[in-house]
Design an enzyme around this catalytic site. Structure first.
Site, PDB file in Angstrom:
ATOM      1  N   LYS A  71       0.800  -1.234   0.000  1.00 16.74           N
ATOM      2  CA  LYS A  71       0.000   0.000   0.000  1.00 16.74           C
ATOM      3  C   LYS A  71       0.833   1.285   0.000  1.00 16.74           C
ATOM      4  O   LYS A  71       0.547   2.202  -0.780  1.00 16.74           O
ATOM      5  CB  LYS A  71      -0.986  -0.016   1.173  1.00 16.74           C
ATOM      6  CG  LYS A  71      -2.110  -1.048   0.975  1.00 16.74           C
ATOM      7  CD  LYS A  71      -2.920  -1.233   2.252  1.00 16.74           C
ATOM      8  CE  LYS A  71      -4.079  -2.210   2.036  1.00 16.74           C
ATOM      9  NZ  LYS A  71      -4.726  -2.590   3.286  1.00 16.74           N
ATOM     10  N   TYR A 195      -5.976  -4.792  -7.303  1.00 15.17           N
ATOM     11  CA  TYR A 195      -5.499  -4.619  -5.914  1.00 15.17           C
ATOM     12  C   TYR A 195      -5.064  -5.975  -5.343  1.00 15.17           C
ATOM     13  O   TYR A 195      -3.998  -6.100  -4.718  1.00 15.17           O
ATOM     14  CB  TYR A 195      -6.632  -4.004  -5.077  1.00 15.17           C
ATOM     15  CG  TYR A 195      -6.478  -4.176  -3.584  1.00 15.17           C
ATOM     16  CD1 TYR A 195      -5.673  -3.325  -2.841  1.00 15.17           C
ATOM     17  CD2 TYR A 195      -7.149  -5.207  -2.916  1.00 15.17           C
ATOM     18  CE1 TYR A 195      -5.529  -3.500  -1.467  1.00 15.17           C
ATOM     19  CE2 TYR A 195      -7.013  -5.385  -1.549  1.00 15.17           C
ATOM     20  CZ  TYR A 195      -6.205  -4.532  -0.838  1.00 15.17           C
ATOM     21  OH  TYR A 195      -6.053  -4.707   0.514  1.00 15.17           O
ATOM     22  N   TYR A 247      -2.721   0.796  11.401  1.00 19.08           N
ATOM     23  CA  TYR A 247      -4.174   0.755  11.598  1.00 19.08           C
ATOM     24  C   TYR A 247      -4.572   1.170  13.019  1.00 19.08           C
ATOM     25  O   TYR A 247      -4.185   2.223  13.489  1.00 19.08           O
ATOM     26  CB  TYR A 247      -4.720  -0.645  11.265  1.00 19.08           C
ATOM     27  CG  TYR A 247      -4.279  -1.174   9.933  1.00 19.08           C
ATOM     28  CD1 TYR A 247      -4.595  -0.493   8.758  1.00 19.08           C
ATOM     29  CD2 TYR A 247      -3.535  -2.337   9.821  1.00 19.08           C
ATOM     30  CE1 TYR A 247      -4.200  -0.988   7.524  1.00 19.08           C
ATOM     31  CE2 TYR A 247      -3.134  -2.829   8.583  1.00 19.08           C
ATOM     32  CZ  TYR A 247      -3.474  -2.138   7.453  1.00 19.08           C
ATOM     33  OH  TYR A 247      -3.079  -2.623   6.229  1.00 19.08           O
ATOM     34  N   VAL A 265      -0.805  -9.016   6.362  1.00 17.02           N
ATOM     35  CA  VAL A 265      -1.350 -10.247   6.937  1.00 17.02           C
ATOM     36  C   VAL A 265      -0.535 -11.497   6.604  1.00 17.02           C
ATOM     37  O   VAL A 265      -0.747 -12.544   7.202  1.00 17.02           O
ATOM     38  CB  VAL A 265      -2.827 -10.495   6.531  1.00 17.02           C
ATOM     39  CG1 VAL A 265      -3.756  -9.499   7.173  1.00 17.02           C
ATOM     40  CG2 VAL A 265      -2.988 -10.532   5.037  1.00 17.02           C
TER      41      VAL A 265
HETATM   42  O1  DON Z   1      -7.179  -6.823   1.445  1.00 20.38           O
HETATM   43  C1  DON Z   1      -6.759  -7.852   1.963  1.00 20.38           C
HETATM   44  O2  DON Z   1      -7.466  -8.523   2.658  1.00 20.38           O
HETATM   45  C2  DON Z   1      -5.291  -8.329   1.770  1.00 20.38           C
HETATM   46  N1  DON Z   1      -5.004  -8.627   0.446  1.00 20.38           N
HETATM   47  C3  DON Z   1      -4.296  -7.416   2.371  1.00 20.38           C
HETATM   48  C4  DON Z   1      -4.558  -7.218   3.828  1.00 20.38           C
HETATM   49  C5  DON Z   1      -3.388  -6.904   4.666  1.00 20.38           C
HETATM   50  O3  DON Z   1      -2.273  -7.328   4.478  1.00 20.38           O
HETATM   51  C6  DON Z   1      -3.723  -6.091   5.867  1.00 20.38           C
HETATM   52  N2  DON Z   1      -2.561  -5.827   6.675  1.00 20.38           N
HETATM   53  N3  DON Z   1      -2.262  -6.066   7.784  1.00 20.38           N
END
Ligand code: DON
Length: 413
Positions: A71, A195, A247, A265
């Site tokens: 991001k 995305y 966050y 994640v």
């Molecule tokens: O949008 C999503 O669910 C994932 N592709 C990315 C989320 C993510 O890594 C959030 N970070 N902690």
């Protein structure tokens, strides 16, 4: 010839890894089925200085998907391609205090609160490349851009991409809401696919440390020396990482760890300390915020031990070694003299350690001349004293010339 001094930095990183390894708390993300197949025991740490010295330990060459760490870099590309005003018109820079997948929009305008949450990142995807760019052009721009940040060609993992696309119901809902507000004008489904594809780009902690070091280095990749984005873009990106990158734990993070960061994640975390270094840790088990448990522990320890809290830093590191040369004394003996100058912090001390470890010092006697040094912070003091100790162990006779007493030898001095 005496043995070459070994840098203490790899030993230190290995010690951090060893200390953090036993913690098996947290759970691996499984809302993307492919992420649940990862080995939860993996643990890797890499750091890169702004002049491209990379130190790493553990599973630093294992690939994983970049997920939300993409991001800040996609935000950087949108800023570079469309300019600050055009991007701000679509995405705000306010911390949401909510989870990454909340639909946190500014009342009235429908702007996502920041580019680090999913709503913001889905929007910044529509701002990359030329206006009207199709999916192929957008993905090419993103892959080229992220590869330039990393300094090597990256690629996406099709299995993770397909796995997340099949379960991305919430992101489709977010994109449809953004479309209904007119925040994005593109087809919501296509933008979510782009995305999701970006999130599935494969990296190692080494790549992430170099990407973070490129931000720390004003947008110039430390190894390739390519200017990926300019300094104004970097300042914007790091500011938003500092306030929104973690966050709903952003405030706790910036007050305790103290450098701009971003989590993912997949279990990775990056940190970027302007003028000094980029940091990356990877360990798949996550806490309730969706952040790597051992990754947070690693960052906390590095920040504490290496003096990396940005609010502690009075000024950026400067070139430390003014001159290194050999002299012949009146009694016929020879010595190698390192003349240091400026204010010495971690990056400056690392530079000296690297010089001492990279060159074979031809003389038994070594002089560290601190006559032009204004100040030495605590971590740099310990690094310099450790260099003196290690040179001594290697058989050198070391003299520290310190007319102003900037290098006290005791911890409570
Ligand atoms: O949008 C999503 O669910 C994932 N592709 C990315 C989320 C993510 O890594 C959030 N970070 N902690």
């Amino acid at each position: 010839m005496l043995p070459q001094m070994q840098s203490p930095i790899p030993d230190y990183l290995a010690e951090v890894l060893h200390t953090c390894a036993p913690d098996t708390s947290g759970t691996v993300a499984d809302y993307i089925p492919e992420l649940a197949t990862v080995d939860p025991e993996l643990l890797g740490i890499s750091i890169s200085t702004v002049d491209g010295a990379v130190y790493e330990t553990g599973d630093s060459d294992v690939e994983f998907t970049i997920q939300s760490i993409s991001k800040p870099f996609v935000y950087a590309l949108a800023l570079a391609d469309r300019g600050l005003d055009a991007v701000l018109a679509r995405v705000d820079v306010e911390p949401s205090g909510e989870a990454f997948n909340e639909l946190s929009l500014e009342k009235g305008s429908g702007r996502p609160l920041n580019p680090m949450i999913n709503a913001g990142a889905i929007t910044t995807h529509t701002l990359v490349g030329e206006p009207g760019a199709d999916s192929t052009a957008r993905r090419d721009r993103i892959l080229d851009g992220l590869s330039a940040f990393a300094g090597r060609r990256l690629d996406a993992d099709e299995a993770t991409f397909r796995s997340e696309t099949a379960t991305a119901f919430r992101n489709y809902a977010i994109a449809n809401m953004l479309r209904s507000h007119g925040t994005i004008l593109d087809d919501p489904e296509g933008v979510v696919e782009d995305y999701t594809w970006t999130c599935s780009i494969l990296v190692t902690t080494r790549d992430l440390a170099l990407m973070a070091a490129t931000l720390a280095n004003g947008g110039v990749n430390p190894l390739t020396e390519e200017e990926v984005v300019d300094e104004r873009v970097v300042r914007q990106v790091l500011s938003v990482m500092a306030t929104c990158g973690m966050y709903d734990s952003a405030g706790d993070w910036i007050s305790t760890v103290g450098f701009p960061a971003k989590s993912a994640v997949s279990g990775a975390i990056i940190g970027s300390l302007p003028g000094q270094l980029g940091i990356a840790a990877f360990s798949p088990r996550l806490d309730p915020h969706g952040t790597s448990v051992r990754g947070v522990d690693v960052c906390r320890r590095l920040s504490h031990d290496m003096g990396l809290h940005m609010m502690d830093a009075p000024q950026p590191a400067r070139a430390t070694i003014r001159r290194a040369h050999e002299i012949r004394r009146p009694d016929g003996g020879e010595a190698t003299v390192y003349e240091l100058h400026g204010s010495i912090q971690f990056a400056g001390a690392e530079r000296l350690l690297r010089d001492l470890t990279a060159t074979e010092i031809a003389t038994t006697e070594v002089v560290l001349h601190l006559g032009r040094v204004h100040s030495v912070n605590d971590v740099a003091r310990r690094m310099l004293l450790e260099a003196v100790r290690r040179l001594g162990l290697d058989g050198h006779q070391v003299t520290v010339v310190d007319p102003d007493g900037v290098l006290p030898e005791t911890d409570d001095a």
